[in-house]
Design a protein around this motif. Structure first.
Motif, PDB file in Angstrom:
ATOM      1  N   ASP A   2     -28.529  -3.938  14.305  1.00 58.95           N
ATOM      2  CA  ASP A   2     -28.937  -2.693  14.950  1.00 58.95           C
ATOM      3  C   ASP A   2     -27.902  -1.630  14.586  1.00 58.95           C
ATOM      4  OD1 ASP A   2     -29.556  -0.554  16.532  1.00 58.95           O
ATOM      5  OD2 ASP A   2     -29.609  -1.678  18.422  1.00 58.95           O
ATOM      6  N   PRO A   3     -28.233  -0.701  13.693  1.00 55.22           N
ATOM      7  CA  PRO A   3     -27.248   0.299  13.248  1.00 55.22           C
ATOM      8  C   PRO A   3     -26.631   1.098  14.389  1.00 55.22           C
ATOM      9  CG  PRO A   3     -29.201   0.346  11.849  1.00 55.22           C
ATOM     10  CD  PRO A   3     -29.538  -0.531  13.024  1.00 55.22           C
ATOM     11  N   ALA A   4     -27.330   1.203  15.515  1.00 55.60           N
ATOM     12  CA  ALA A   4     -26.820   1.999  16.631  1.00 55.60           C
ATOM     13  C   ALA A   4     -25.767   1.255  17.450  1.00 55.60           C
ATOM     14  CB  ALA A   4     -27.972   2.413  17.548  1.00 55.60           C
ATOM     15  N   GLU A   5     -25.632  -0.047  17.236  1.00 56.37           N
ATOM     16  CA  GLU A   5     -24.711  -0.834  18.049  1.00 56.37           C
ATOM     17  C   GLU A   5     -23.843  -1.739  17.178  1.00 56.37           C
ATOM     18  OE1 GLU A   5     -26.884  -2.908  21.059  1.00 56.37           O
ATOM     19  OE2 GLU A   5     -27.118  -1.106  22.275  1.00 56.37           O
ATOM     20  N   PRO A   6     -22.883  -1.184  16.480  1.00 55.91           N
ATOM     21  CA  PRO A   6     -21.973  -2.025  15.690  1.00 55.91           C
ATOM     22  C   PRO A   6     -21.060  -2.825  16.605  1.00 55.91           C
ATOM     23  CG  PRO A   6     -21.179   0.231  15.746  1.00 55.91           C
ATOM     24  CD  PRO A   6     -22.531   0.243  16.422  1.00 55.91           C
ATOM     25  N   TYR A   7     -20.449  -3.837  16.046  1.00 58.16           N
ATOM     26  CA  TYR A   7     -19.465  -4.639  16.776  1.00 58.16           C
ATOM     27  C   TYR A   7     -18.099  -3.989  16.568  1.00 58.16           C
ATOM     28  CZ  TYR A   7     -23.316  -7.913  15.943  1.00 58.16           C
ATOM     29  OH  TYR A   7     -24.546  -8.513  15.840  1.00 58.16           O
ATOM     30  N   ARG A   8     -17.361  -3.783  17.652  1.00 66.40           N
ATOM     31  CA  ARG A   8     -16.081  -3.086  17.567  1.00 66.40           C
ATOM     32  C   ARG A   8     -14.932  -4.020  17.940  1.00 66.40           C
ATOM     33  NH1 ARG A   8     -17.255   2.167  16.672  1.00 66.40           N
ATOM     34  NH2 ARG A   8     -19.324   2.883  17.306  1.00 66.40           N
ATOM     35  N   TYR A   9     -13.856  -3.925  17.174  1.00 68.39           N
ATOM     36  CA  TYR A   9     -12.675  -4.763  17.375  1.00 68.39           C
ATOM     37  C   TYR A   9     -11.457  -3.864  17.597  1.00 68.39           C
ATOM     38  CZ  TYR A   9     -15.535  -8.392  15.081  1.00 68.39           C
ATOM     39  OH  TYR A   9     -16.534  -9.282  14.739  1.00 68.39           O
TER      40      TYR A   9
ATOM     41  N   GLU B 196      -8.778 -12.860  24.790  1.00 67.36           N
ATOM     42  CA  GLU B 196      -9.667 -11.906  25.461  1.00 67.36           C
ATOM     43  C   GLU B 196     -10.884 -11.578  24.611  1.00 67.36           C
ATOM     44  OE1 GLU B 196      -5.663 -11.756  27.133  1.00 67.36           O
ATOM     45  OE2 GLU B 196      -6.404 -11.581  25.070  1.00 67.36           O
ATOM     46  N   GLN B 197     -10.673 -11.422  23.310  1.00 69.74           N
ATOM     47  CA  GLN B 197     -11.797 -11.115  22.425  1.00 69.74           C
ATOM     48  C   GLN B 197     -12.728 -12.322  22.290  1.00 69.74           C
ATOM     49  OE1 GLN B 197     -12.095  -8.077  21.562  1.00 69.74           O
ATOM     50  NE2 GLN B 197     -13.451  -7.915  19.804  1.00 69.74           N
ATOM     51  N   GLN B 198     -12.153 -13.507  22.251  1.00 68.74           N
ATOM     52  CA  GLN B 198     -12.973 -14.713  22.196  1.00 68.74           C
ATOM     53  C   GLN B 198     -13.849 -14.819  23.446  1.00 68.74           C
ATOM     54  OE1 GLN B 198     -13.684 -16.967  20.030  1.00 68.74           O
ATOM     55  NE2 GLN B 198     -12.036 -17.151  18.526  1.00 68.74           N
ATOM     56  N   VAL B 199     -13.272 -14.526  24.610  1.00 70.52           N
ATOM     57  CA  VAL B 199     -14.056 -14.563  25.842  1.00 70.52           C
ATOM     58  C   VAL B 199     -15.194 -13.555  25.777  1.00 70.52           C
ATOM     59  CG1 VAL B 199     -13.992 -13.989  28.310  1.00 70.52           C
ATOM     60  CG2 VAL B 199     -12.228 -15.469  27.313  1.00 70.52           C
ATOM     61  N   LEU B 200     -14.895 -12.350  25.306  1.00 64.61           N
ATOM     62  CA  LEU B 200     -15.923 -11.309  25.189  1.00 64.61           C
ATOM     63  C   LEU B 200     -17.058 -11.775  24.291  1.00 64.61           C
ATOM     64  CD1 LEU B 200     -16.768  -8.376  25.790  1.00 64.61           C
ATOM     65  CD2 LEU B 200     -15.502  -7.707  23.754  1.00 64.61           C
ATOM     66  N   PHE B 201     -16.709 -12.463  23.221  1.00 69.11           N
ATOM     67  CA  PHE B 201     -17.717 -12.909  22.272  1.00 69.11           C
ATOM     68  C   PHE B 201     -18.559 -14.064  22.800  1.00 69.11           C
ATOM     69  CE2 PHE B 201     -15.885 -11.378  17.945  1.00 69.11           C
ATOM     70  CZ  PHE B 201     -15.929 -10.081  18.407  1.00 69.11           C
ATOM     71  N   HIS B 202     -18.174 -14.618  23.919  1.00 67.64           N
ATOM     72  CA  HIS B 202     -18.934 -15.725  24.494  1.00 67.64           C
ATOM     73  C   HIS B 202     -19.759 -15.285  25.701  1.00 67.64           C
ATOM     74  CE1 HIS B 202     -16.378 -18.140  21.885  1.00 67.64           C
ATOM     75  NE2 HIS B 202     -17.172 -19.151  22.109  1.00 67.64           N
ATOM     76  N   GLN B 203     -20.056 -13.994  25.798  1.00 65.93           N
ATOM     77  CA  GLN B 203     -20.897 -13.461  26.863  1.00 65.93           C
ATOM     78  C   GLN B 203     -22.275 -13.128  26.299  1.00 65.93           C
ATOM     79  OE1 GLN B 203     -19.347 -13.395  29.987  1.00 65.93           O
ATOM     80  NE2 GLN B 203     -17.675 -14.273  28.770  1.00 65.93           N
TER      81      GLN B 203
END
Length: 201
Positions: A141-148, A169-176
């Motif tokens: 979805d071009p409107a919703e890139p993944y941000r790091y 913290e990022q790993q936890v976020l990625f598991h939601q």
């Protein structure tokens, strides 16, 4: 990591590469025609050395990224999730091709998979880095890139070798945002016990 992983708008669109595939295709990743082998510690270190020698800089995500944070292998891994600088992608692909890997799945711009005749799989996630060290990964979805955010890129160890990986913290976020498998729950529990982070899965 990310395959893929989402996060709600309240998290500033910090979406991940693992869960989107799971949400749309079920809990299992698409399998290639080749019988997949487990990615052992030595296999992973060989791949990382290959890519380092090619002048590319990669970050471990997924299960191996969690084990890098923990400093030990806690379970078997069927592949390696690697986030890479998309400007280095030609060198990365050339190194993998020379080592016998071929592309077996194309989910660009979010991710693509290279597999070896031995059954090893590498799930690749292109990142565009900003001068401040943060990065963006395109999604379907071009409107919703993944941000790091820059602070999510940390270091861990695999077999005593220092590697770049994603923060707890990022790993936890990625598991939601998706139905977790048992291994995901176990991974999150290990992060909670070691780092005190809470994952509501």
């Amino acid at each position: 990591m990310p395959s893929g992983g989402p996060g709600p708008g309240a998290r500033s669109r910090l979406r991940a590469p693992l869960p989107p595939d799971r949400k749309t295709l079920g809990s299992a990743r698409p399998r290639t025609a080749t019988l997949t082998s487990m990615m052992s510690r030595d296999d992973l270190l060989s791949v990382l050395a290959l890519l380092r020698d090619a002048g590319t800089d990669v970050v471990l995500g997924g299960g191996w990224g969690i084990d890098a944070l923990l400093g030990e292998q806690t379970r078997e891994h069927r592949d390696a999730d690697l986030l890479h600088d998309r400007e280095q992608e030609p060198a990365l692909i050339a190194a993998l091709t020379a080592a016998g890997y071929t592309e077996t799945l194309d989910r660009r711009p979010a991710r693509f998979v290279y597999s070896h005749p031995s059954g090893l799989e590498i799930d690749l996630h292109p990142l565009a880095y900003a001068p401040d060290g943060s990065a963006v990964q395109s999604s379907l979805d071009p409107a919703e890139p993944y941000r790091y955010p820059a602070e999510c890129f940390v270091t861990g160890t695999v077999g005593g070798t220092e590697v770049r990986c994603l923060s707890a913290e990022q790993q936890v976020l990625f598991h939601q945002g998706y139905e977790p498998a048992d291994r995901d729950r176990q991974d999150m529990e290990r992060l909670r016990l070691r780092f005190g982070v809470e994952a509501h899965i």
